[in-house]
Enzyme design. Structure first.
Site, short mmCIF file in Angstrom:
data_model
loop_
_atom_site.label_atom_id
_atom_site.label_comp_id
_atom_site.label_asym_id
_atom_site.label_seq_id
_atom_site.Cartn_x
_atom_site.Cartn_y
_atom_site.Cartn_z
N ARG A 74 -3.49 -1.63 17.33
CA ARG A 74 -2.90 -0.43 16.74
C ARG A 74 -3.88 0.79 17.03
NH1 ARG A 74 -2.44 -3.07 10.93
NH2 ARG A 74 -4.00 -3.96 11.54
N LYS A 128 -8.36 -0.19 11.21
CA LYS A 128 -9.01 -1.50 10.32
C LYS A 128 -10.36 -0.66 10.21
CE LYS A 128 -8.35 -4.92 9.48
NZ LYS A 128 -7.73 -5.28 8.39
N TYR A 164 -8.10 1.50 6.61
CA TYR A 164 -8.13 0.22 5.77
C TYR A 164 -9.77 0.02 5.93
CZ TYR A 164 -3.18 -0.58 5.88
OH TYR A 164 -1.79 -0.36 5.62
N HIS A 167 -10.95 -2.49 2.78
CA HIS A 167 -11.08 -3.89 2.39
C HIS A 167 -12.44 -4.23 2.14
CE1 HIS A 167 -6.83 -4.45 2.95
NE2 HIS A 167 -6.76 -4.00 4.35
N GLU A 169 -5.71 1.11 1.61
CA GLU A 169 -5.27 0.06 0.77
C GLU A 169 -5.29 0.43 -0.78
OE1 GLU A 169 -9.44 -1.28 1.43
OE2 GLU A 169 -7.56 -0.45 2.64
N ASP A 210 -7.75 -10.60 4.14
CA ASP A 210 -8.32 -9.41 4.11
C ASP A 210 -9.00 -9.12 2.86
OD1 ASP A 210 -8.16 -8.01 6.25
OD2 ASP A 210 -6.37 -7.16 5.85
#
Length: 371
Positions: free
Chosen positions: A15, A75, A94, A96, A118, A270
């Site tokens: 992505r 990510k 993101y 995480h 998130e 995740d």
């Protein structure tokens, strides 16, 4: 503002953080956008599409990170990217962080403003930047699970939809949120027998109405989860506690009692996973077996369908990107309490309580941190 879009380097992450449409809007608003060479290629957005709308194509990731005021990714950074961190950098992606102590250490040491997709909330208190990828991952979990049930992938050789004279496969979904609802939609569409487990009885009532009674619902407790897991051909973990480590609802003992050749897809991986036997895997090496049960625990599942995933993600994230670019991080965060919920690290402080709890660290509310 100078906005940087590096190419993703996590294993098989395909992505990209901003599409050409987003670049055009930023450039029209007077901002500069630096896109690393081939950052969008695997999402079917080649360099010339970015150039045609005013992006500057940069050959090296180090230059994107060095020159940008704000870096927009998909990510969480991996270890090779940590040395790019510097004080004052705004990182929007993101994160995480709950299971990632080393990344948290690096963000804090370099005083990076780390804003996590998130944990951003909207006015309704929902998670608008997690929702689109949860939709993709939920739908994909059944597609992937069905493939791994095939014998060549180590599965039981079960066709989820069955055929006349042969019953369909059993799908057990843990969690009735976005992931679980989308997984149920696809599994029912394939003709499977679907059982969904959730703690919230009102949510189970809603799902019963949404699926017109075709979905079997179970109140969440250890007894019900153990029985449902034992019957399952495909078990999908979709439990989420925003920003925190996922609870281990399916134990090693429960997995040991599952059918040989059954498949587990832990979408919650995740955040550490909700299956005790789950550990993170990659698209290069996506599965492993425990007690004869196939586990698929890829941490970036939506990267398997990057064009759909990138468009779905950026539809949700781009208004926030534009707000950060136009106002600057400090003003954008102050103007929107829900956006402030996304700030996990700021000026060397950990500002998200659930991450602090998961890592047994001190935490400081954002309102008490001075820029």
């Amino acid at each position: 503002m100078i906005v940087g879009v590096p190419r993703e380097v996590k294993d098989h992450e395909t992505r990209v953080g901003i599409t050409p449409a987003g670049v055009r809007s930023l450039v029209d608003a007077g901002h500069t956008v630096l896109v690393e060479h081939n950052a969008g290629r695997l999402s079917s957005f080649p360099d010339d599409e970015y150039q045609s709308v005013g992006a500057e194509i940069v050959g090296a990731a180090s230059d994107v990170w060095r020159l940008a005021d704000m870096v927009v990714k998909v990510k969480e950074p991996i270890e090779q990217e940590y040395f790019h961190f510097r004080p004052g950098l705004v990182l929007f992606t993101y994160l995480h962080l709950a299971p990632l102590k080393a990344l948290t250490d690096a963000l804090l040491a370099k005083k990076v403003t780390g804003i996590a997709y998130e944990t951003v909330k909207d006015r309704a208190g929902t998670l608008p930047l997690l929702t689109p990828m949860s939709e993709v991952a939920g739908r994909l979990s059944v597609q992937v699970g069905a493939a791994y049930l095939e014998k060549e992938h180590g599965g039981r050789g079960v066709l989820l939809g069955g055929v006349p004279g042969v019953p369909p496969g059993n799908v057990c979904i843990i969690g009735g949120g976005i992931v679980g609802t989308n997984a149920a939609r696809i599994a029912l569409g394939m003709g499977a027998k679907v059982t969904l487990v959730d703690l919230n009885l009102n949510r189970l009532r809603e799902l019963d109405d949404i699926f017109s009674g075709r979905l079997f619902t179970l109140a969440s407790n250890a007894y019900n989860i153990e029985r449902a897991a034992a019957k399952a051909d495909l078990l999908i973990g979709g439990v989420l506690i925003p920003g925190a480590a996922a609870p281990k609802l399916v134990t090693k003992a429960m997995v040991a009692r599952m059918k040989r050749g059954a498949v587990i897809v832990d979408v919650a991986i995740d955040q550490g996973g909700c299956i005790e036997t789950a550990h993170p895997t990659t698209h290069s090496n996506p599965s492993y077996e425990v007690d004869g049960v196939v586990h698929y625990c890829v941490t970036n599942m939506p990267a398997a369908v990057p064009n759909t995933s990138t468009l779905a993600l950026t539809n949700a994230t781009f208004p926030y990107v534009m707000k950060l670019a136009n106002l600057g991080a400090q003003a954008a965060i102050q103007a929107d309490p829900g956006f402030a919920e996304g700030v996990n690290t700021f000026n060397g402080h950990l500002t998200y309580q659930a991450v602090a709890h998961a890592q047994n660290r001190d935490f400081k509310p954002l309102s008490q941190v001075h820029p």
